[in-house]
Design a protein around this motif. Structure first.
Motif, PDB file in Angstrom:
ATOM      1  N   VAL A 181     -63.873 -14.160 -50.035  1.00 20.65           N
ATOM      2  CA  VAL A 181     -64.714 -14.089 -51.226  1.00 20.65           C
ATOM      3  C   VAL A 181     -63.866 -13.814 -52.466  1.00 20.65           C
ATOM      4  N   SER A 182     -62.835 -12.989 -52.328  1.00 21.99           N
ATOM      5  CA  SER A 182     -61.971 -12.696 -53.473  1.00 21.99           C
ATOM      6  C   SER A 182     -61.290 -13.967 -53.985  1.00 21.99           C
ATOM      7  N   THR A 183     -60.894 -14.849 -53.091  1.00 19.45           N
ATOM      8  CA  THR A 183     -60.273 -16.118 -53.480  1.00 19.45           C
ATOM      9  C   THR A 183     -61.264 -16.990 -54.232  1.00 19.45           C
ATOM     10  N   VAL A 184     -62.485 -17.065 -53.731  1.00 18.63           N
ATOM     11  CA  VAL A 184     -63.526 -17.868 -54.375  1.00 18.63           C
ATOM     12  C   VAL A 184     -63.850 -17.305 -55.753  1.00 18.63           C
ATOM     13  N   SER A 185     -63.938 -16.004 -55.843  1.00 19.20           N
ATOM     14  CA  SER A 185     -64.229 -15.367 -57.127  1.00 19.20           C
ATOM     15  C   SER A 185     -63.143 -15.689 -58.155  1.00 19.20           C
ATOM     16  N   LYS A 186     -61.894 -15.624 -57.733  1.00 14.90           N
ATOM     17  CA  LYS A 186     -60.782 -15.943 -58.634  1.00 14.90           C
ATOM     18  C   LYS A 186     -60.816 -17.414 -59.056  1.00 14.90           C
ATOM     19  N   LYS A 246     -74.624  -9.918 -53.000  1.00 15.74           N
ATOM     20  CA  LYS A 246     -74.280  -9.734 -51.591  1.00 15.74           C
ATOM     21  C   LYS A 246     -72.946  -9.030 -51.355  1.00 15.74           C
ATOM     22  N   VAL A 247     -72.135  -8.894 -52.412  1.00 18.25           N
ATOM     23  CA  VAL A 247     -70.814  -8.281 -52.237  1.00 18.25           C
ATOM     24  C   VAL A 247     -70.628  -7.119 -53.206  1.00 18.25           C
ATOM     25  N   LEU A 248     -70.542  -7.428 -54.473  1.00 15.75           N
ATOM     26  CA  LEU A 248     -70.215  -6.413 -55.477  1.00 15.75           C
ATOM     27  C   LEU A 248     -71.230  -5.276 -55.535  1.00 15.75           C
ATOM     28  N   SER A 249     -72.503  -5.597 -55.538  1.00 20.33           N
ATOM     29  CA  SER A 249     -73.530  -4.553 -55.641  1.00 20.33           C
ATOM     30  C   SER A 249     -73.628  -3.691 -54.388  1.00 20.33           C
ATOM     31  N   LYS A 250     -73.028  -4.178 -53.301  1.00 21.25           N
ATOM     32  CA  LYS A 250     -73.048  -3.419 -52.040  1.00 21.25           C
ATOM     33  C   LYS A 250     -71.712  -2.738 -51.769  1.00 21.25           C
ATOM     34  N   ASP A 251     -70.827  -2.761 -52.766  1.00 17.88           N
ATOM     35  CA  ASP A 251     -69.510  -2.134 -52.651  1.00 17.88           C
ATOM     36  C   ASP A 251     -68.696  -2.649 -51.463  1.00 17.88           C
ATOM     37  N   ILE A 252     -68.827  -3.947 -51.182  1.00 24.46           N
ATOM     38  CA  ILE A 252     -68.036  -4.575 -50.125  1.00 24.46           C
ATOM     39  C   ILE A 252     -66.749  -5.104 -50.753  1.00 24.46           C
ATOM     40  N   ASP A 253     -65.639  -4.900 -50.088  1.00 26.88           N
ATOM     41  CA  ASP A 253     -64.352  -5.387 -50.578  1.00 26.88           C
ATOM     42  C   ASP A 253     -64.333  -6.916 -50.474  1.00 26.88           C
ATOM     43  N   PRO A 254     -64.246  -7.637 -51.603  1.00 28.05           N
ATOM     44  CA  PRO A 254     -64.274  -9.097 -51.575  1.00 28.05           C
ATOM     45  C   PRO A 254     -63.131  -9.723 -50.776  1.00 28.05           C
ATOM     46  N   ALA A 255     -62.044  -9.014 -50.611  1.00 26.30           N
ATOM     47  CA  ALA A 255     -60.924  -9.542 -49.833  1.00 26.30           C
ATOM     48  C   ALA A 255     -61.181  -9.443 -48.332  1.00 26.30           C
ATOM     49  N   SER A 256     -62.153  -8.634 -47.934  1.00 25.48           N
ATOM     50  CA  SER A 256     -62.396  -8.392 -46.515  1.00 25.48           C
ATOM     51  C   SER A 256     -63.540  -9.220 -45.937  1.00 25.48           C
TER      52      SER A 256
END
Length: 142
Positions: free
Chosen positions: A24-29, A59-69
């Motif tokens: 997800v971190s790659t997609v966000s970038k 689904k990620v940021l608001s749930k404090d999930i690490d986007p790289a994981s």
């Protein structure tokens, strides 16, 4: 005049396609770098999902999930609604309005060939309205 999604609305675009196992971190970038609000997810070239800014936030940021994981497959919208390239702009607008979409994949069979955004359709609607205003103004001067 009916305007077809391709080539009237989506003339040329750099289509960003990612596999399901992309972080997800790659997609966000990628989205930030390309200044886009959605990325299409493919498996062996076939469209399997779409991930949007809204997906990343809800689904990620608001749930404090690490986007790289987390992989994009876990947060994407699977089997999204699509339209073919020869669909017209009004069809896309009606579907997007009724389902509250901001982005809609364009597919030929199962292959992604484009993506249309609400901003793309707004631009066409605006241009059409301006043409009507100009026509009305010309007619009033006659």
């Amino acid at each position: 005049m009916k305007r077809k999604l391709v080539p009237d609305i989506v003339k040329s675009q750099e289509l960003i396609l990612v596999p399901e196992d992309t972080a997800v971190s790659t997609v966000s970038k990628l989205m930030a770098e390309k200044n886009i609000g959605a990325v299409l997810v493919v498996n062996h070239g076939n469209l399997v999902g779409i991930v949007t800014e809204r997906d990343l936030n809800n689904k990620v940021l608001s749930k404090d999930i690490d986007p790289a994981s987390i992989e994009v497959a876990q947060v994407m919208t699977r089997n999204p609604d699509t339209l073919p390239p020869d669909a017209d702009a009004s069809e896309a607008l009606a579907l997007m309005q009724s389902k509250h979409y901001r982005h809609l994949p364009i597919t030929q069979g199962k292959r992604a060939v484009g993506i249309v955004s609400i901003r793309d359709l707004f631009k066409v609607a605006y241009e059409h309205l301006m043409e009507e205003v100009e026509f009305r103004d010309r007619m009033m001067r006659v």
